[in-house]
Scaffold this motif. Structure first.
Motif, mmCIF file in Angstrom:
data_model
loop_
_atom_site.group_PDB
_atom_site.id
_atom_site.type_symbol
_atom_site.label_atom_id
_atom_site.label_comp_id
_atom_site.label_asym_id
_atom_site.label_seq_id
_atom_site.Cartn_x
_atom_site.Cartn_y
_atom_site.Cartn_z
ATOM 1 N N ALA A 1 -32.037 36.669 -47.666
ATOM 2 C CA ALA A 1 -32.630 35.884 -46.578
ATOM 3 C C ALA A 1 -31.805 34.628 -46.339
ATOM 4 N N ALA A 2 -31.321 34.017 -47.422
ATOM 5 C CA ALA A 2 -30.479 32.832 -47.283
ATOM 6 C C ALA A 2 -29.169 33.187 -46.595
ATOM 7 N N ALA A 3 -28.581 34.329 -46.960
ATOM 8 C CA ALA A 3 -27.331 34.748 -46.313
ATOM 9 C C ALA A 3 -27.532 34.904 -44.807
ATOM 10 N N ASN A 4 -28.648 35.533 -44.412
ATOM 11 C CA ASN A 4 -28.953 35.717 -42.989
ATOM 12 C C ASN A 4 -29.084 34.378 -42.270
ATOM 13 N N ALA A 5 -29.847 33.458 -42.867
ATOM 14 C CA ALA A 5 -30.079 32.159 -42.226
ATOM 15 C C ALA A 5 -28.808 31.323 -42.193
ATOM 16 N N LEU A 6 -28.033 31.332 -43.272
ATOM 17 C CA LEU A 6 -26.759 30.595 -43.300
ATOM 18 C C LEU A 6 -25.827 31.097 -42.201
ATOM 19 N N LEU A 7 -25.807 32.419 -42.018
ATOM 20 C CA LEU A 7 -24.945 33.014 -41.000
ATOM 21 C C LEU A 7 -25.370 32.580 -39.600
ATOM 22 N N GLY A 8 -26.687 32.606 -39.334
ATOM 23 C CA GLY A 8 -27.179 32.186 -38.024
ATOM 24 C C GLY A 8 -26.898 30.721 -37.755
ATOM 25 N N TYR A 9 -27.098 29.893 -38.767
ATOM 26 C CA TYR A 9 -26.841 28.464 -38.593
ATOM 27 C C TYR A 9 -25.354 28.218 -38.340
ATOM 28 N N ALA A 10 -24.485 28.927 -39.047
ATOM 29 C CA ALA A 10 -23.040 28.767 -38.841
ATOM 30 C C ALA A 10 -22.636 29.197 -37.433
ATOM 31 N N ALA A 11 -23.280 30.252 -36.913
ATOM 32 C CA ALA A 11 -22.971 30.689 -35.548
ATOM 33 C C ALA A 11 -23.362 29.624 -34.533
ATOM 34 N N THR B 1 -23.479 26.336 -35.133
ATOM 35 C CA THR B 1 -22.845 25.029 -35.362
ATOM 36 C C THR B 1 -21.363 25.086 -35.682
ATOM 37 N N ALA B 2 -20.821 26.298 -35.888
ATOM 38 C CA ALA B 2 -19.427 26.478 -36.324
ATOM 39 C C ALA B 2 -19.166 25.810 -37.675
ATOM 40 N N GLU C 1 -18.168 25.726 -41.207
ATOM 41 C CA GLU C 1 -17.413 26.596 -42.109
ATOM 42 C C GLU C 1 -18.084 26.740 -43.480
ATOM 43 N N PRO C 2 -18.625 25.649 -44.076
ATOM 44 C CA PRO C 2 -19.277 25.815 -45.380
ATOM 45 C C PRO C 2 -20.447 26.794 -45.340
ATOM 46 N N HIS C 3 -21.219 26.777 -44.264
ATOM 47 C CA HIS C 3 -22.363 27.687 -44.175
ATOM 48 C C HIS C 3 -21.890 29.130 -43.979
ATOM 49 N N ARG C 4 -20.873 29.329 -43.156
ATOM 50 C CA ARG C 4 -20.328 30.677 -42.948
ATOM 51 C C ARG C 4 -19.746 31.223 -44.255
ATOM 52 N N THR C 5 -18.983 30.401 -44.942
ATOM 53 C CA THR C 5 -18.372 30.839 -46.199
ATOM 54 C C THR C 5 -19.435 31.178 -47.231
ATOM 55 N N ALA C 6 -20.466 30.347 -47.317
ATOM 56 C CA ALA C 6 -21.545 30.603 -48.280
ATOM 57 C C ALA C 6 -22.244 31.921 -47.969
ATOM 58 N N ALA C 7 -22.474 32.193 -46.686
ATOM 59 C CA ALA C 7 -23.118 33.453 -46.299
ATOM 60 C C ALA C 7 -22.258 34.644 -46.709
ATOM 61 N N GLU C 8 -20.965 34.570 -46.437
ATOM 62 C CA GLU C 8 -20.077 35.690 -46.738
ATOM 63 C C GLU C 8 -19.955 35.908 -48.248
ATOM 64 N N ARG C 9 -19.866 34.815 -49.011
ATOM 65 C CA ARG C 9 -19.774 34.959 -50.467
ATOM 66 C C ARG C 9 -21.063 35.559 -51.025
ATOM 67 N N ALA C 10 -22.198 35.142 -50.482
ATOM 68 C CA ALA C 10 -23.474 35.683 -50.954
ATOM 69 C C ALA C 10 -23.574 37.177 -50.682
ATOM 70 N N LEU C 11 -22.951 37.644 -49.604
ATOM 71 C CA LEU C 11 -23.059 39.055 -49.234
ATOM 72 C C LEU C 11 -22.142 39.949 -50.058
ATOM 73 N N ARG D 1 -17.605 35.314 -29.690
ATOM 74 C CA ARG D 1 -17.677 35.794 -31.073
ATOM 75 C C ARG D 1 -16.269 35.843 -31.646
ATOM 76 N N ASN D 2 -16.217 35.603 -32.961
ATOM 77 C CA ASN D 2 -14.936 35.627 -33.669
ATOM 78 C C ASN D 2 -13.886 34.766 -32.968
ATOM 79 N N PHE D 3 -14.297 33.553 -32.570
ATOM 80 C CA PHE D 3 -13.397 32.551 -31.973
ATOM 81 C C PHE D 3 -12.843 32.968 -30.615
ATOM 82 N N THR D 4 -13.501 33.936 -29.970
ATOM 83 C CA THR D 4 -13.050 34.399 -28.654
ATOM 84 C C THR D 4 -14.249 34.422 -27.721
ATOM 85 N N CYS D 5 -14.044 33.966 -26.475
ATOM 86 C CA CYS D 5 -15.146 33.893 -25.515
ATOM 87 C C CYS D 5 -14.875 34.760 -24.297
#
Length: 678
Positions: free
Chosen positions: A544-554, A556-557, A559-569, A658-662
């Motif tokens: 659940a934390a990984a999901n929420a960290l990922l959404g928050y990173a999307a 706000t951009a 990086e710490p939240h995105r990295t934490a989500a990916e490491r948790a997964l 998405r993925n740094f492309t619009c």
């Protein structure tokens, strides 16, 4: 004379406040008392809507002789597993390791240092089917404590050492890829029950988190098999007795493989998760059944679980008075043909019996039937007449003695309810449901959050409990706030989600491995710091934390939240292909990573502008896994995603990245729909 539990706020503990057992709540003082008296501790763990907890309480804890023996030879500690999931998790792990199974009530014998040495669940008052009586167990443990103390302490020490050595197979710090998700889908296909829907045999539980994964996997890959498993399972559950055909809402599980006879307790977390699943199924397919069930389940939560303070109560009991003064499981919900005739008259009773599967033999106990919707062509039945029958049966049922309600407000489960009600309200143009979500979120902020944004696990009657929030509380409340931010366009919910997720990064995450713990680094020290990435009745705190960290990173951009989500997964990479049924929420998060997730910004003159509303609705109804939505005026500071997003030709516009492309911004609703379902 009431015991020490009379001063607690937990409804479960209060149920035991008048027991002759001299109960203590979980506390350092209880263990100090055991040390002083040189006696072991009896730890009894349960929850208020647990049927067998009530049975053991009546048979043993209300029995004067049993209580006198307990009081003479033990310090007895009673724990509400919903208030202290950390205590429950640590000792349940020990019970399962020692016996190969677990459940509630959980009965554990501890040394005064809280080290477990003997385990069980329910014990009967007299020997039964190879099980010793509770009194025999108490006498045997007392004798061992007095006569073989060295052996007892050696066993306890070994159990604690073994628990400490049970490290999680973490995998690596990379997220699951296409291969792992395909293997997970294959594993689910092998365990799927094609005749009845769902996975495995009896008892059969609603696979809420797995269904979210299947819907996301279908949205991303177009895999028809994934959608088929999800939609067929949802239909079978909705037609079965596990679903309340009169009042809406789901029971905890089905005791059989066919979803016919439920264990009748209704839990907030099940209904929040399933409400969201059915809303997402409707979003993917337009299914009228999915729409009806999502709305009926949302209405059930608001009608029957909402508290005076605006939060949501934990559960409704399985048992209720059957009219003779006896508390019987399912008494509130089941019907006999004779009872149908009393309410409806002969002709309508025959129709109701046929429609809801009520037989003379019964599908439950003593000739009673659980209402279902057997496979049939609803179009052949007069819908108006069925609606009238439902209404009259529901009114008659309301005259029965209702099941008890556990009024405890659990932060994590309220977070799940906030997300479900916000999205369901938005999808089906039900602003009252969104308002209910906002009210529950307000309660979380007012009562459960302190000045440092630390969460309290529970509250009751407007008073915060004494127990600190665990990982699932921070993760699920953040998830609810993120959903509310997307639906309402109020950036304050994104801000509050960030406060909670900062605690996840600092207090719950192992900085070396990126793995997550269920309790904070500064929480009460137990014999082991609990850590479990697998889903149980609700999403694990870890995924659940990984999901929420990922959404928050999307949003706000960050990086710490995105990295934490990916490491948790990384743990999902290890476990997803092996045990997909038990890590569905992590698989759903992995689908979002593979899809981006997409970031959608809707800008318009105001949220009331017709064009803004149309684009916002299209964005919310997009099926892209884990997509986040921000809506507001150009240059609004409500959301980071709105920065540098002007109107297009003076018209409201949608920006999708998405993925740094619009993509190029669009003012066309159909174009946005296409982009978000591609």
């Amino acid at each position: 004379m009431p015991n020490r539990l009379a001063h607690e706020t937990s409804p479960y503990l209060l149920q035991h406040a008048d027991n002759p057992v001299d109960w203590w709540p979980w506390s350092a003082e209880a263990f100090e008392e055991a040390r002083k008296r040189d006696v072991p501790v009896l730890l009894s763990v349960g929850y208020s809507s647990c049927h067998w907890c009530h049975v053991m309480a009546h048979e043993s804890f209300e029995d004067q002789q049993t209580a006198e023996y307990l009081n003479a030879h033990y310090v007895s500690v009673k724990v509400d597993r919903e208030e202290r999931p950390d205590v429950d998790a640590v000792y349940m792990e020990a019970v399962q390791a020692a016996t190969g199974q677990g459940g509630w009530p959980m009965t554990v014998f501890l040394t005064p240092d809280a080290e477990p040495f003997y385990f069980g669940t329910y014990f009967p008052p007299a020997p039964r089917q190879g099980m010793p009586s509770f009194r025999q167990v108490l006498q045997g443990v007392h004798q061992a404590w007095d006569e073989r103390r060295d052996e007892v302490t050696e066993v306890a020490g070994k159990i604690v050492r073994d628990l400490a050595a049970r490290e999680i197979s973490y995998g690596d710090d990379r997220t699951p890829g296409e291969e792992e998700l395909a293997q997970a889908l294959l594993g689910l296909t092998r365990e799927y029950d094609p005749q009845r829907g769902g996975f495995g045999g009896a008892p059969k539980f609603p696979p809420s988190m797995v269904l979210e994964f299947l819907l996301r996997h279908h949205a991303r890959t177009g895999a028809e098999g994934a959608l088929q498993m999800a939609s067929d399972t949802c239909e079978r559950m909705a037609r079965g007795g596990i679903y309340d055909q009169l009042g809406g809402g789901f029971a905890r599980y089905s005791v059989d493989r066919d979803w016919v006879v439920p264990h009748f307790e209704k839990m907030l977390y099940d209904n929040a998760l399933l409400c969201r699943v059915y809303a997402h199924l409707w979003r993917a397919t337009g299914s009228e059944l999915a729409r009806r069930v999502a709305l009926e389940t949302a209405d059930f939560m608001v009608r029957e679980l909402r508290t005076n303070e605006g939060g949501f109560a934990s559960a409704l009991d399985a048992d209720s008075d059957d009219g003779t003064g006896k508390h019987i499981e399912g008494a509130y919900y089941v019907w006999t043909p004779e009872q149908l005739r009393e309410v409806l008259g002969e002709e309508d009773a025959d129709l109701a019996a046929q429609y809801f599967g009520v037989t003379e033999e019964g599908t439950f106990e003593e000739g009673a039937s659980v209402l279902q919707l057997p496979q049939q062509q609803e179009g052949l039945v007069d819908a108006g007449k069925i609606a009238s029958i439902r209404e009259r049966l529901l009114a008659a049922r309301a005259e029965r003695s209702a099941p008890g309600r556990d009024d405890k407000v659990v932060a994590a489960w309220n977070g799940l309810a906030i997300a479900a009600l916000a999205e369901t309200g938005a999808y089906f143009d039900r602003p009252d449901l969104v308002d209910a979500a906002v009210a529950a979120a307000d309660l979380m902020v007012r009562l459960h959050l302190d000045e440092q944004a630390r969460l309290t696990r529970t509250s009751k009657d407007g008073h915060a409990g004494a127990n600190a929030g665990v990982l699932e509380d921070y993760a699920d409340v953040a998830e609810g706030f993120l959903a509310l931010a997307s639906v309402t366009g109020e950036g304050v919910w994104l801000e509050f989600a960030g406060f909670l997720l900062d605690h996840v990064l600092v207090r719950f995450t192992d900085p070396e491995s990126g793995s997550l713990y269920d309790t904070a680094a500064d929480a009460e020290r137990l014999i082991r710091r609990p850590q479990d990435p697998t889903d149980n009745a609700a999403p694990s705190g870890w995924t659940a934390a990984a999901n929420a960290l990922l959404g928050y990173a999307a949003h706000t951009a960050s990086e710490p939240h995105r990295t934490a989500a990916e490491r948790a997964l990384g743990v999902v990479k290890a476990l997803g292909p092996r045990v997909p049924r038990f890590i569905g929420w992590g698989l759903a998060a992995a689908e979002a990573v593979l899809d981006g997730p997409r970031e959608v910004a809707i800008v318009g003159p105001s949220l009331d502008h017709e064009g803004t509303r149309a684009l916002h609705r299209a964005a919310l109804l997009g099926t892209a896994p884990g997509a986040v939505v921000a809506v507001g005026a150009p240059e609004s500071d409500e959301f980071p995603l709105l920065a540098d997003r002007p109107l297009v030709g003076g018209e409201p516009a949608a920006y999708v990245c998405r993925n740094f492309t619009c993509d190029a911004p669009t003012t066309e609703v159909e174009r946005l729909r296409s982009v978000l379902s591609d």
